[in-house]
Design a protein around this motif. Structure first.
Motif, PDB file in Angstrom:
ATOM      1  N   UNK A 135       0.844  -1.198   0.000  1.00  0.00           N
ATOM      2  CA  UNK A 135       0.000   0.000   0.000  1.00  0.00           C
ATOM      3  C   UNK A 135       0.882   1.252   0.000  1.00  0.00           C
ATOM      4  N   UNK A 136       0.294   2.347  -0.462  1.00  0.00           N
ATOM      5  CA  UNK A 136       0.977   3.642  -0.462  1.00  0.00           C
ATOM      6  C   UNK A 136       0.076   4.674   0.211  1.00  0.00           C
ATOM      7  N   UNK A 137       0.635   5.415   1.185  1.00  0.00           N
ATOM      8  CA  UNK A 137      -0.103   6.466   1.895  1.00  0.00           C
ATOM      9  C   UNK A 137       0.555   7.809   1.618  1.00  0.00           C
ATOM     10  N   UNK A 138      -0.136   8.671   0.853  1.00  0.00           N
ATOM     11  CA  UNK A 138       0.378  10.019   0.559  1.00  0.00           C
ATOM     12  C   UNK A 138       1.818   9.972   0.053  1.00  0.00           C
ATOM     13  N   UNK A 139       2.096   9.022  -0.816  1.00  0.00           N
ATOM     14  CA  UNK A 139       3.431   8.928  -1.394  1.00  0.00           C
ATOM     15  C   UNK A 139       4.386   8.040  -0.637  1.00  0.00           C
ATOM     16  N   UNK A 140       4.053   7.647   0.604  1.00  0.00           N
ATOM     17  CA  UNK A 140       4.894   6.738   1.365  1.00  0.00           C
ATOM     18  C   UNK A 140       4.597   5.321   0.901  1.00  0.00           C
ATOM     19  N   UNK A 141       5.570   4.711   0.250  1.00  0.00           N
ATOM     20  CA  UNK A 141       5.349   3.399  -0.346  1.00  0.00           C
ATOM     21  C   UNK A 141       5.797   2.286   0.596  1.00  0.00           C
ATOM     22  N   UNK A 142       5.312   1.093   0.329  1.00  0.00           N
ATOM     23  CA  UNK A 142       5.750  -0.070   1.072  1.00  0.00           C
ATOM     24  C   UNK A 142       5.001  -0.313   2.361  1.00  0.00           C
ATOM     25  N   UNK A 143       3.812   0.281   2.541  1.00  0.00           N
ATOM     26  CA  UNK A 143       3.030   0.079   3.760  1.00  0.00           C
ATOM     27  C   UNK A 143       2.266  -1.245   3.643  1.00  0.00           C
TER      28      UNK A 143
END
Length: 419
Positions: A135-143
């Protein structure tokens, strides 16, 4: 035999070009599998992974499953079937929805995955897998677990594997004609990867090369998912046929020579070790036995291997599996059991190479080698209960597809940045 009523069993069925094998297992509460029975028969009617003779393939499937049932002492109704024929394609799709800065709830994730399901364009192919990965949260990848976090935008990478419809339908029909239900048809690289690769290898980046009898599948894993896949219509059968044609012997004799005397590496003794070959006409028909050196046999094997390894290297280059990260290659499948195969591949590819064996406690010794990686992986896939977006249907949204070459470096970068 008693029925399976009240018992949660999983049955794997690997229909290959050289053998058909079946495995019945029972998952415990922790998800570990207890092997109940296995079966194997020489494959008839399958060429290059494709069903070429419906009746013979159906009969072989029935015999392999019945053998596993006898050993397990139970009857099974449904199976997970491996698909290893050519024509497999792998893509990664990115789907995004607006959250508005609030906490992510379960229905947000469900909506996202449902949107991803409806946005996948099979392009006339049949989808075998649509598995959500990172998953990606506001551009933060790898969640991996976005539930409960705040975000304006939530996105997910979906791993999609599709195949040409006709070969899949033919395989499905053969299994159902053997009076078995089909729970799912699983792409062979997905199953073999689950059996042979560690989670860390799949995260950091690794190439898995399945050296089958009629098909060689080259797949690349990065960021935890399969991001590149190519099928090559060549395998161990071609080496056997080369030996048979070169020395004028039967295929069964050529296969014996390959297994007992063959090697991917040369040694100084090869010119002195002699091998007796039964002629194709047979000594009883007046034909004279042939004697060759082991060096002559290895020369024939190496000629085919050089061509095959060149195709594998080209596929890895096309995927972008290069540089300091594209260092680990795992060989599996029956072809990897050829003596010296790992050392040979390491020298040609210039990468660290190991032989991948299924990691499943309790496997019978006869089914614990790399030739049975797909079979073990099918059982593990069945027991894992992985979410597949093919079963979900909700609103549509936009899908962004990336090509496999850049995906390898992108997914490796994701892992290194966030973990």
């Amino acid at each position: 035999m008693p029925p399976t009523t009240g018992r949660k069993l999983v049955t794997a069925l690997d229909v290959g070009s050289s053998k058909v094998s079946a495995l019945i297992a029972e998952p415990d509460e922790g998800g570990a599998l207890r092997i109940l029975g296995t079966g194997q028969r020489e494959s008839h009617g399958v060429k290059r992974g494709f069903v070429a003779d419906m009746e013979r393939t159906e009969a072989t499937i029935r015999e392999a499953v019945e053998q596993a049932e006898r050993i397990a002492g139970t009857n099974i109704d449904d199976v997970y079937v491996g698909f290893s024929a050519g024509g497999l394609v792998s893509t990664v799709a990115s789907v995004e929805v607006e959250i508005g800065g609030r906490r992510i709830e379960m229905h947000d994730i469900d909506d996202l995955l449902g949107a991803g399901r409806n946005s996948i364009n099979p392009e006339s192919r049949m989808i075998l897998h649509a598995l959500p990965a990172l998953y990606t949260l506001d551009g933060l990848t790898g969640v991996k677990k976005p539930l409960g976090l705040h975000a304006n935008r939530l996105a997910v990478d979906i791993h999609v594997i599709a195949a040409e419809p006709s070969p899949v339908r033919n395989l499905d029909l053969c299994v159902r004609s053997a009076h078995l239900g089909v729970e799912a048809i699983v792409a062979s690289p997905v199953a073999a990867g689950k059996a042979c690769l560690s989670e860390e290898e799949r995260e950091l980046g690794v190439a898995l090369v399945e050296l089958g009898a009629g098909v060689t599948n080259v797949s690349v894993f990065a960021g935890g998912m399969l991001v590149g896949l190519k099928s090559l219509a060549m395998g161990g059968i071609d080496i056997t046929d080369d030996i048979a044609a070169t020395f004028g012997t039967r295929r069964v004799e050529a296969e014996r020579m390959k297994c007992f005397y063959g090697s991917a590496m040369t040694s100084p003794r090869d010119n002195h070790d002699m091998i007796d070959i039964a002629p194709i006409a047979g000594v009883e028909d007046g034909a004279e036995a042939i004697r060759i050196t082991r060096a002559q046999l290895i020369a024939v094997i190496r000629q085919r291997l050089d061509h095959l390894m060149g195709e594998i290297a080209a596929a890895l280059k096309d995927f972008g599996f290069t540089g300091p990260f594209g260092r680990q290659v795992v060989l599996t499948g029956g072809g990897s059991e050829l003596k010296g195969m790992a050392d040979y591949a390491q020298g040609v590819l210039g990468r660290a190479v190991r032989i991948g064996r299924p990691k499943m406690p309790g496997l019978p010794e006869a089914h614990s080698g790399p030739a049975f990686a797909t079979l073990a992986g099918l059982a593990q896939f069945a027991a894992s209960g992985e979410l597949d977006l093919r079963t979900i249907a909700t609103p549509e949204t936009t899908v962004r597809k990336s090509d496999g070459g850049s995906l390898v470096q992108r997914m490796i970068s994701v892992f290194r940045t966030n973990y």
